[in-house]
Motif scaffolding. Structure first.
Motif, PDB file in Angstrom:
ATOM      1  N   PHE A  43       0.981  -1.162  -0.017  1.00 43.48           N
ATOM      2  CA  PHE A  43       0.052   0.117  -0.164  1.00 43.48           C
ATOM      3  C   PHE A  43       0.914   1.251   0.085  1.00 43.48           C
ATOM      4  O   PHE A  43       0.754   2.158   0.864  1.00 43.48           O
ATOM      5  CB  PHE A  43      -0.989   0.020   1.144  1.00 43.48           C
ATOM      6  N   PRO A  44       1.746   1.553  -0.932  1.00 40.24           N
ATOM      7  CA  PRO A  44       2.506   2.596  -1.152  1.00 40.24           C
ATOM      8  C   PRO A  44       2.144   3.847  -1.273  1.00 40.24           C
ATOM      9  O   PRO A  44       2.879   4.998  -0.626  1.00 40.24           O
ATOM     10  CB  PRO A  44       3.640   2.193  -2.162  1.00 40.24           C
ATOM     11  N   TYR A  45       0.841   4.066  -1.620  1.00 41.84           N
ATOM     12  CA  TYR A  45       0.462   5.587  -1.916  1.00 41.84           C
ATOM     13  C   TYR A  45      -0.020   5.976  -0.537  1.00 41.84           C
ATOM     14  O   TYR A  45      -0.887   6.962  -0.451  1.00 41.84           O
ATOM     15  CB  TYR A  45      -0.693   5.433  -3.029  1.00 41.84           C
ATOM     16  N   PHE A  46      -0.099   5.223   0.601  1.00 40.21           N
ATOM     17  CA  PHE A  46      -0.579   5.647   1.744  1.00 40.21           C
ATOM     18  C   PHE A  46       0.678   6.033   2.745  1.00 40.21           C
ATOM     19  O   PHE A  46       0.563   6.278   3.947  1.00 40.21           O
ATOM     20  CB  PHE A  46      -1.388   4.592   2.821  1.00 40.21           C
ATOM     21  N   SER A  47       1.806   6.153   1.965  1.00 37.45           N
ATOM     22  CA  SER A  47       3.058   6.420   2.774  1.00 37.45           C
ATOM     23  C   SER A  47       3.183   7.864   3.411  1.00 37.45           C
ATOM     24  O   SER A  47       2.709   8.829   2.396  1.00 37.45           O
ATOM     25  CB  SER A  47       4.441   6.319   1.781  1.00 37.45           C
ATOM     26  N   ARG A  48       3.761   8.180   4.262  1.00 35.36           N
ATOM     27  CA  ARG A  48       4.009   9.523   4.773  1.00 35.36           C
ATOM     28  C   ARG A  48       5.114  10.300   4.280  1.00 35.36           C
ATOM     29  O   ARG A  48       5.055  11.494   4.849  1.00 35.36           O
ATOM     30  CB  ARG A  48       3.637   9.406   6.328  1.00 35.36           C
ATOM     31  N   ASP A  49       6.079   9.667   4.179  1.00 32.55           N
ATOM     32  CA  ASP A  49       7.373  10.153   3.535  1.00 32.55           C
ATOM     33  C   ASP A  49       7.803   9.432   2.390  1.00 32.55           C
ATOM     34  O   ASP A  49       7.406   8.268   2.202  1.00 32.55           O
ATOM     35  CB  ASP A  49       8.298  10.483   4.455  1.00 32.55           C
ATOM     36  N   ILE A  50       8.685   9.787   1.740  1.00 31.93           N
ATOM     37  CA  ILE A  50       9.377   9.046   0.614  1.00 31.93           C
ATOM     38  C   ILE A  50      10.082   8.058   1.081  1.00 31.93           C
ATOM     39  O   ILE A  50      10.256   7.068   0.128  1.00 31.93           O
ATOM     40  CB  ILE A  50      10.109  10.192  -0.389  1.00 31.93           C
ATOM     41  N   ALA A  51      10.821   7.886   2.291  1.00 28.26           N
ATOM     42  CA  ALA A  51      11.573   6.558   2.540  1.00 28.26           C
ATOM     43  C   ALA A  51      10.467   5.514   2.770  1.00 28.26           C
ATOM     44  O   ALA A  51      10.821   4.236   2.366  1.00 28.26           O
ATOM     45  CB  ALA A  51      12.386   7.006   3.928  1.00 28.26           C
ATOM     46  N   ARG A  91      13.317   6.680   9.189  1.00 24.55           N
ATOM     47  CA  ARG A  91      12.631   5.413   9.795  1.00 24.55           C
ATOM     48  C   ARG A  91      11.732   5.748  10.726  1.00 24.55           C
ATOM     49  O   ARG A  91      11.400   5.308  11.513  1.00 24.55           O
ATOM     50  CB  ARG A  91      13.957   4.544  10.437  1.00 24.55           C
ATOM     51  N   ASN A  92      11.107   7.038  10.462  1.00 24.93           N
ATOM     52  CA  ASN A  92      10.218   7.545  11.526  1.00 24.93           C
ATOM     53  C   ASN A  92       8.843   6.835  11.391  1.00 24.93           C
ATOM     54  O   ASN A  92       8.386   6.527  12.301  1.00 24.93           O
ATOM     55  CB  ASN A  92       9.980   9.259  11.181  1.00 24.93           C
ATOM     56  N   ASN A  93       8.412   6.286  10.066  1.00 23.11           N
ATOM     57  CA  ASN A  93       7.232   5.876   9.843  1.00 23.11           C
ATOM     58  C   ASN A  93       7.187   4.436   9.467  1.00 23.11           C
ATOM     59  O   ASN A  93       7.264   3.973   8.373  1.00 23.11           O
ATOM     60  CB  ASN A  93       6.646   6.628   8.693  1.00 23.11           C
ATOM     61  N   LEU A  94       7.570   3.711  10.327  1.00 25.12           N
ATOM     62  CA  LEU A  94       7.592   2.042  10.092  1.00 25.12           C
ATOM     63  C   LEU A  94       6.369   1.430  10.370  1.00 25.12           C
ATOM     64  O   LEU A  94       6.045   0.234   9.743  1.00 25.12           O
ATOM     65  CB  LEU A  94       8.953   1.526  11.252  1.00 25.12           C
ATOM     66  N   SER A 102      -2.884   3.033  12.612  1.00 26.54           N
ATOM     67  CA  SER A 102      -3.113   1.786  13.010  1.00 26.54           C
ATOM     68  C   SER A 102      -4.147   1.318  13.938  1.00 26.54           C
ATOM     69  O   SER A 102      -4.880   0.358  13.857  1.00 26.54           O
ATOM     70  CB  SER A 102      -1.758   0.993  13.351  1.00 26.54           C
ATOM     71  N   ARG A 103      -4.452   2.255  14.736  1.00 23.59           N
ATOM     72  CA  ARG A 103      -5.609   2.267  15.617  1.00 23.59           C
ATOM     73  C   ARG A 103      -6.878   3.096  15.348  1.00 23.59           C
ATOM     74  O   ARG A 103      -7.476   3.324  16.164  1.00 23.59           O
ATOM     75  CB  ARG A 103      -5.058   2.666  17.176  1.00 23.59           C
ATOM     76  N   LYS A 104      -6.688   3.711  14.200  1.00 25.84           N
ATOM     77  CA  LYS A 104      -7.941   4.669  13.997  1.00 25.84           C
ATOM     78  C   LYS A 104      -8.400   4.375  12.516  1.00 25.84           C
ATOM     79  O   LYS A 104      -7.809   3.718  11.745  1.00 25.84           O
ATOM     80  CB  LYS A 104      -7.257   6.096  13.964  1.00 25.84           C
ATOM     81  N   HIS A 105      -9.787   4.670  12.198  1.00 25.96           N
ATOM     82  CA  HIS A 105     -10.176   4.524  10.778  1.00 25.96           C
ATOM     83  C   HIS A 105      -9.805   5.528   9.923  1.00 25.96           C
ATOM     84  O   HIS A 105      -9.551   5.186   8.700  1.00 25.96           O
ATOM     85  CB  HIS A 105     -11.874   4.407  11.032  1.00 25.96           C
ATOM     86  N   PHE A 106      -9.514   6.863  10.371  1.00 28.71           N
ATOM     87  CA  PHE A 106      -9.074   7.668   9.557  1.00 28.71           C
ATOM     88  C   PHE A 106      -7.776   8.429   9.910  1.00 28.71           C
ATOM     89  O   PHE A 106      -7.485   8.382  11.261  1.00 28.71           O
ATOM     90  CB  PHE A 106     -10.157   8.974   9.437  1.00 28.71           C
ATOM     91  N   PRO A 107      -6.964   8.760   9.172  1.00 28.27           N
ATOM     92  CA  PRO A 107      -5.790   9.464   9.430  1.00 28.27           C
ATOM     93  C   PRO A 107      -5.730  10.839  10.186  1.00 28.27           C
ATOM     94  O   PRO A 107      -6.759  11.474   9.989  1.00 28.27           O
ATOM     95  CB  PRO A 107      -4.843   9.489   7.985  1.00 28.27           C
ATOM     96  N   ASN A 108      -4.882  11.007  11.111  1.00 33.88           N
ATOM     97  CA  ASN A 108      -5.007  12.476  11.497  1.00 33.88           C
ATOM     98  C   ASN A 108      -4.542  13.592  10.617  1.00 33.88           C
ATOM     99  O   ASN A 108      -4.288  13.259   9.616  1.00 33.88           O
ATOM    100  CB  ASN A 108      -4.199  12.578  13.016  1.00 33.88           C
ATOM    101  N   VAL A 109      -4.617  14.806  10.992  1.00 35.95           N
ATOM    102  CA  VAL A 109      -4.312  15.801  10.082  1.00 35.95           C
ATOM    103  C   VAL A 109      -3.028  15.815   9.583  1.00 35.95           C
ATOM    104  O   VAL A 109      -2.761  16.045   8.460  1.00 35.95           O
ATOM    105  CB  VAL A 109      -4.545  17.291  10.644  1.00 35.95           C
ATOM    106  N   LYS A 110      -2.186  15.487  10.533  1.00 35.24           N
ATOM    107  CA  LYS A 110      -0.649  15.401  10.044  1.00 35.24           C
ATOM    108  C   LYS A 110      -0.477  14.497   9.169  1.00 35.24           C
ATOM    109  O   LYS A 110       0.152  14.572   8.227  1.00 35.24           O
ATOM    110  CB  LYS A 110       0.338  15.249  11.209  1.00 35.24           C
ATOM    111  N   ASP A 111      -1.022  13.264   9.322  1.00 32.41           N
ATOM    112  CA  ASP A 111      -0.642  11.894   8.529  1.00 32.41           C
ATOM    113  C   ASP A 111      -1.394  12.180   7.227  1.00 32.41           C
ATOM    114  O   ASP A 111      -0.895  11.862   6.066  1.00 32.41           O
ATOM    115  CB  ASP A 111      -1.340  10.620   9.202  1.00 32.41           C
TER     116      ASP A 111
END
Length: 482
Positions: free
Chosen positions: A271-279, A353-356, A361-370
């Motif tokens: 699911f790469p298009y849900f990534s939060r940074d390019i790493a 390696r911030n977003n491993l 993971s515990r919510k139905h929707f991402p928060n504003v930052k994510d």
């Protein structure tokens, strides 16, 4: 032979029946059947190039045997380099000969010297980039003593030519796949059903999502000078979903098909298009290739050790080589370099390696930052895909310059808006299903398993119906050209 063809729909059940009901009592016979089936599968496209697979198989099998008998380090290195040069030599000739020749001639003409050289009309063998890297992983791992060399030629041939992932991956490591050919395989009904479910989802990605997005992506890219900037943005987005649905769809079909025969292939897209940074994106996109370059190129170069300059150099090398692996065109090299530029700020600030964990993971929707991190990363990816899709560098630059014009703020224009609206609806449904299934190996792995059977079968029937309703003429997978 295409996964999305009538030929494969007939081929697969025949091999399945022979595999489990005729050869099931003899492991070597099963492996031999896989070799025959794989050669038929590949030869369906062009039987002449079967000799390349056989040659590569013989070379690396022989070198593995040679390494098992040789303790002298220098002689072991010679054997390893023979494998590397033979495999990369074949790949370079078929894939890069004309590219290097044309650029060589161009370089001399730049300094006023004209050189006449004739390009060769070379057909690129389908899947050569994939099975070349797969066989190389074997000889490298045998050389480094991570794997014992095999003396079973049939089993090794089955590993090299394994038809589900032969043409477009995943690029399997010998340490993972090869030992599976030496263990008795028993039919597992739950595993087979799960495999069928993943095949179904892979076909949906390819036929419903990728092929329909391709129609509009091709029209817009092929006639980019005629469209507004806003329309070109949509064209890039259409291609972004086309290449994901096409390539990850192939991987799903390959992994699901392998499961029907008792094999476990590694996940290739997460699911790469849900990534939060390019790493994070590169940890989730074409995992088998990115980890191959990491283990066999990046780490041997020094990885993230050493000076800042060495780190920057290694990052650029791995991304540019990755881009060049995709094709003999400067657009792919720029695409790789652009991703290196995206990656460096995250890498040099030690935030790679911030977003491993799985997003939300515990919510139905991402928060504003994510949410905004996902949108930003997706936007960077869409922009880079323009170079990947463009015919040449000039085409890409013209396409981008048209985007950043006043026409960006106009309404997108299509020849027939009525036909494009269903694509947006399909993409919306697709994104929702992918989001809900982001915890799994593939989106519908657990979807409907707890529903009543009637409702679950209705879901499967709906997906099958969509394949026929939205499907048209069978289209080749994008990565066949790589």
């Amino acid at each position: 032979m295409l996964f999305n063809s009538i030929d494969f729909a007939l081929f697969l059940p025949i091999i399945f029946i022979l595999y489990w009901f005729v050869t099931n009592k003899n492991l070597k016979l099963q492996n031999f059947l896989i070799v025959i089936a794989s050669y038929i599968f590949y030869g369906w496209w062009d039987w002449r190039f079967l000799s390349l697979i056989l040659f590569s198989t013989i070379v690396d099998y022989s070198i593995g045997i040679g390494l098992s008998k040789q303790e002298n380090l220098n002689k072991r290195k010679i054997l390893l380099w023979i494998s590397i040069l033979v495999n990369l030599g074949l790949l370079s000739f078929f894939k890069y000969y004309n590219f290097f020749l044309d650029n060589f001639v161009l370089a001399f003409s730049f300094f006023g010297t004209e050189i006449k050289a004739n390009s060769l009309n070379i057909i690129l063998p389908v899947g050569i980039s994939f099975y070349t890297f797969q066989t190389l992983s074997y000889t490298i791992d045998v050389y480094t003593r991570k794997l014992k060399p095999t003396k079973d030629f049939i089993g090794f041939s089955a590993f090299v030519s394994f038809f589900p992932q032969l043409v477009a991956g995943p690029i399997e490591r010998a340490t993972n796949l090869l030992p599976q050919f030496y263990k008795k395989r028993n039919f597992d009904y739950k595993k087979a059903v799960d495999g069928m479910r993943q095949i179904l989802w892979g076909l949906f990605k390819k036929i419903v999502i990728a092929d329909n997005c391709a129609q509009y992506a091709n029209i817009i890219f092929n006639n980019s000078s005629e469209y507004s900037g806003s329309t070109l943005v949509l064209g890039a987005i259409f291609f972004t979903f086309q290449i994901y649905g096409d390539f990850s769809g192939y991987s799903d079909i390959a992994i699901g098909t392998s499961r029907l025969f008792g094999f476990n292939l590694k996940q290739n897209f997460n699911f790469p298009y849900f990534s939060r940074d390019i790493a994070e994106f590169w940890r989730r996109w074409h995992i088998s290739l990115s980890t191959w370059f990491r283990d066999y190129l990046y780490i041997p170069l020094g990885g993230s050790r050493g000076s800042t300059w060495n780190k920057i150099r290694n990052v650029f090398i791995i991304f540019i080589v990755s881009g060049f692996w995709h094709g003999a065109n400067w657009t792919f090299i720029i695409w790789g370099a652009l991703n290196a530029l995206y990656f460096l700020p995250v890498f040099l600030t030690n935030n790679n390696r911030n977003n491993l964990s799985i997003v939300s993971s515990r919510k139905h929707f991402p928060n504003v930052k994510d949410f905004f991190s996902i949108v930003f990363t997706f936007s960077l990816t869409v922009f880079a895909w323009i170079f990947f899709r463009a015919n040449n560098v000039e085409h890409a630059l013209n396409y981008i310059s048209k985007i950043f014009s006043n026409s960006l703020f106009t309404s997108p224009n299509f020849e027939n808006d009525a036909f494009v609206k269903p694509i947006f609806i399909l993409l919306f449904i697709f994104i929702i299903i992918e989001w809900l299934g982001r915890f799994q190996q593939y989106a519908i792995a657990n979807l409907g398993l707890k529903w009543k059977p009637l409702l679950r079968y209705f879901m499967y029937a709906s997906i099958i119906f969509s394949l026929f309703w939205f499907g048209g003429k069978e289209q080749q997978f994008i990565y066949f050209q790589f």
